[in-house]
Write a protein that holds these residues in place. Sequence first.
Motif, PDB file in Angstrom:
ATOM      1  N   GLU A   8      -0.984 -41.409   1.960  1.00 43.45           N
ATOM      2  CA  GLU A   8      -2.184 -40.855   2.589  1.00 43.45           C
ATOM      3  C   GLU A   8      -2.548 -39.501   1.982  1.00 43.45           C
ATOM      4  O   GLU A   8      -3.727 -39.201   1.785  1.00 43.45           O
ATOM      5  CB  GLU A   8      -1.993 -40.755   4.097  1.00 43.45           C
ATOM      6  CG  GLU A   8      -1.955 -42.114   4.768  1.00 43.45           C
ATOM      7  CD  GLU A   8      -1.570 -42.059   6.229  1.00 43.45           C
ATOM      8  OE1 GLU A   8      -1.345 -40.954   6.762  1.00 43.45           O
ATOM      9  OE2 GLU A   8      -1.481 -43.137   6.840  1.00 43.45           O
ATOM     10  N   LYS A   9      -1.553 -38.699   1.655  1.00 46.16           N
ATOM     11  CA  LYS A   9      -1.815 -37.398   1.031  1.00 46.16           C
ATOM     12  C   LYS A   9      -2.411 -37.566  -0.360  1.00 46.16           C
ATOM     13  O   LYS A   9      -3.328 -36.837  -0.745  1.00 46.16           O
ATOM     14  CB  LYS A   9      -0.528 -36.576   0.956  1.00 46.16           C
ATOM     15  CG  LYS A   9      -0.065 -36.049   2.288  1.00 46.16           C
ATOM     16  CD  LYS A   9       1.216 -35.277   2.146  1.00 46.16           C
ATOM     17  CE  LYS A   9       1.749 -34.846   3.497  1.00 46.16           C
ATOM     18  NZ  LYS A   9       3.048 -34.172   3.378  1.00 46.16           N
ATOM     19  N   ALA A  12      -5.983 -38.694   0.015  1.00 43.96           N
ATOM     20  CA  ALA A  12      -6.805 -37.549   0.429  1.00 43.96           C
ATOM     21  C   ALA A  12      -7.068 -36.617  -0.752  1.00 43.96           C
ATOM     22  O   ALA A  12      -8.203 -36.162  -0.953  1.00 43.96           O
ATOM     23  CB  ALA A  12      -6.126 -36.798   1.570  1.00 43.96           C
ATOM     24  N   LEU A  13      -6.043 -36.342  -1.547  1.00 44.98           N
ATOM     25  CA  LEU A  13      -6.206 -35.478  -2.717  1.00 44.98           C
ATOM     26  C   LEU A  13      -7.166 -36.102  -3.723  1.00 44.98           C
ATOM     27  O   LEU A  13      -8.029 -35.418  -4.286  1.00 44.98           O
ATOM     28  CB  LEU A  13      -4.857 -35.202  -3.378  1.00 44.98           C
ATOM     29  CG  LEU A  13      -4.883 -34.370  -4.652  1.00 44.98           C
ATOM     30  CD1 LEU A  13      -5.520 -33.008  -4.423  1.00 44.98           C
ATOM     31  CD2 LEU A  13      -3.478 -34.232  -5.207  1.00 44.98           C
ATOM     32  N   TYR A  16     -10.702 -35.477  -2.410  1.00 40.80           N
ATOM     33  CA  TYR A  16     -11.081 -34.136  -1.969  1.00 40.80           C
ATOM     34  C   TYR A  16     -12.049 -33.508  -2.963  1.00 40.80           C
ATOM     35  O   TYR A  16     -11.797 -33.475  -4.160  1.00 40.80           O
ATOM     36  CB  TYR A  16      -9.833 -33.261  -1.832  1.00 40.80           C
ATOM     37  CG  TYR A  16      -9.991 -32.134  -0.844  1.00 40.80           C
ATOM     38  CD1 TYR A  16      -9.471 -32.250   0.432  1.00 40.80           C
ATOM     39  CD2 TYR A  16     -10.647 -30.962  -1.181  1.00 40.80           C
ATOM     40  CE1 TYR A  16      -9.601 -31.214   1.346  1.00 40.80           C
ATOM     41  CE2 TYR A  16     -10.785 -29.929  -0.267  1.00 40.80           C
ATOM     42  CZ  TYR A  16     -10.255 -30.066   0.985  1.00 40.80           C
ATOM     43  OH  TYR A  16     -10.384 -29.051   1.896  1.00 40.80           O
ATOM     44  N   ASP A  46      -7.123 -19.997   1.742  1.00 43.80           N
ATOM     45  CA  ASP A  46      -6.241 -20.357   2.844  1.00 43.80           C
ATOM     46  C   ASP A  46      -6.511 -21.790   3.280  1.00 43.80           C
ATOM     47  O   ASP A  46      -7.568 -22.359   3.001  1.00 43.80           O
ATOM     48  CB  ASP A  46      -6.469 -19.427   4.044  1.00 43.80           C
ATOM     49  CG  ASP A  46      -5.989 -18.010   3.772  1.00 43.80           C
ATOM     50  OD1 ASP A  46      -5.060 -17.837   2.958  1.00 43.80           O
ATOM     51  OD2 ASP A  46      -6.555 -17.082   4.374  1.00 43.80           O
ATOM     52  N   GLY A  47      -5.565 -22.351   3.986  1.00 45.82           N
ATOM     53  CA  GLY A  47      -5.763 -23.647   4.624  1.00 45.82           C
ATOM     54  C   GLY A  47      -5.628 -24.833   3.693  1.00 45.82           C
ATOM     55  O   GLY A  47      -5.017 -24.765   2.626  1.00 45.82           O
ATOM     56  N   ASN A  48      -6.245 -25.930   4.122  1.00 42.68           N
ATOM     57  CA  ASN A  48      -6.115 -27.202   3.425  1.00 42.68           C
ATOM     58  C   ASN A  48      -6.702 -27.154   2.017  1.00 42.68           C
ATOM     59  O   ASN A  48      -6.144 -27.746   1.092  1.00 42.68           O
ATOM     60  CB  ASN A  48      -6.769 -28.318   4.248  1.00 42.68           C
ATOM     61  CG  ASN A  48      -6.352 -29.681   3.771  1.00 42.68           C
ATOM     62  OD1 ASN A  48      -5.166 -29.925   3.517  1.00 42.68           O
ATOM     63  ND2 ASN A  48      -7.298 -30.585   3.657  1.00 42.68           N
ATOM     64  N   LEU A  49      -7.808 -26.443   1.828  1.00 47.68           N
ATOM     65  CA  LEU A  49      -8.404 -26.359   0.500  1.00 47.68           C
ATOM     66  C   LEU A  49      -7.423 -25.761  -0.497  1.00 47.68           C
ATOM     67  O   LEU A  49      -7.225 -26.301  -1.584  1.00 47.68           O
ATOM     68  CB  LEU A  49      -9.706 -25.557   0.519  1.00 47.68           C
ATOM     69  CG  LEU A  49     -10.337 -25.292  -0.849  1.00 47.68           C
ATOM     70  CD1 LEU A  49     -10.672 -26.597  -1.562  1.00 47.68           C
ATOM     71  CD2 LEU A  49     -11.557 -24.413  -0.701  1.00 47.68           C
ATOM     72  N   PHE A  51      -4.177 -25.624  -0.316  1.00 47.36           N
ATOM     73  CA  PHE A  51      -3.077 -26.571  -0.515  1.00 47.36           C
ATOM     74  C   PHE A  51      -3.491 -27.664  -1.494  1.00 47.36           C
ATOM     75  O   PHE A  51      -2.758 -27.993  -2.428  1.00 47.36           O
ATOM     76  CB  PHE A  51      -2.654 -27.186   0.831  1.00 47.36           C
ATOM     77  CG  PHE A  51      -1.642 -28.269   0.689  1.00 47.36           C
ATOM     78  CD1 PHE A  51      -0.308 -27.969   0.464  1.00 47.36           C
ATOM     79  CD2 PHE A  51      -2.013 -29.606   0.767  1.00 47.36           C
ATOM     80  CE1 PHE A  51       0.639 -28.975   0.310  1.00 47.36           C
ATOM     81  CE2 PHE A  51      -1.082 -30.616   0.627  1.00 47.36           C
ATOM     82  CZ  PHE A  51       0.256 -30.309   0.394  1.00 47.36           C
ATOM     83  N   MET A  52      -4.682 -28.214  -1.284  1.00 46.54           N
ATOM     84  CA  MET A  52      -5.159 -29.295  -2.147  1.00 46.54           C
ATOM     85  C   MET A  52      -5.399 -28.805  -3.578  1.00 46.54           C
ATOM     86  O   MET A  52      -5.110 -29.514  -4.545  1.00 46.54           O
ATOM     87  CB  MET A  52      -6.442 -29.907  -1.589  1.00 46.54           C
ATOM     88  CG  MET A  52      -6.225 -30.685  -0.317  1.00 46.54           C
ATOM     89  SD  MET A  52      -5.217 -32.143  -0.621  1.00 46.54           S
ATOM     90  CE  MET A  52      -5.764 -33.176   0.713  1.00 46.54           C
ATOM     91  N   GLN A  55      -2.124 -28.653  -5.316  1.00 51.32           N
ATOM     92  CA  GLN A  55      -1.680 -30.001  -5.667  1.00 51.32           C
ATOM     93  C   GLN A  55      -2.462 -30.532  -6.869  1.00 51.32           C
ATOM     94  O   GLN A  55      -1.892 -31.166  -7.754  1.00 51.32           O
ATOM     95  CB  GLN A  55      -1.836 -30.954  -4.476  1.00 51.32           C
ATOM     96  CG  GLN A  55      -1.034 -30.561  -3.250  1.00 51.32           C
ATOM     97  CD  GLN A  55       0.425 -30.286  -3.563  1.00 51.32           C
ATOM     98  OE1 GLN A  55       1.102 -31.122  -4.129  1.00 51.32           O
ATOM     99  NE2 GLN A  55       0.900 -29.112  -3.195  1.00 51.32           N
TER     100      GLN A  55
END
Length: 80
Positions: A8-9, A12-13, A16, A46-49, A51-52, A55
Amino acid sequence: MELRPEKEKLVALAHYKMPFGKFKGRYLVQLPESYLLWFRQNGFPDGNLGFMMKQALEVKENGLEPLLIKIRKDFPMDSR
């Protein structure tokens, strides 16, 4: 061994997109590596952005962009 969360990750990546700036609307894996390296030096958001983006840089540094392109094709997301 269940790998579902990792799948799932990756999906999502693969889907994104950059939400702002010069590259708004581009998939993160399509961003120039130099752009992502700039963020590594100056700080990811910061946050999900952030992190993505980290990655996506890892994927690019390891030459795995074709994997994310295939994932995007094989696992389409519902249009939102």
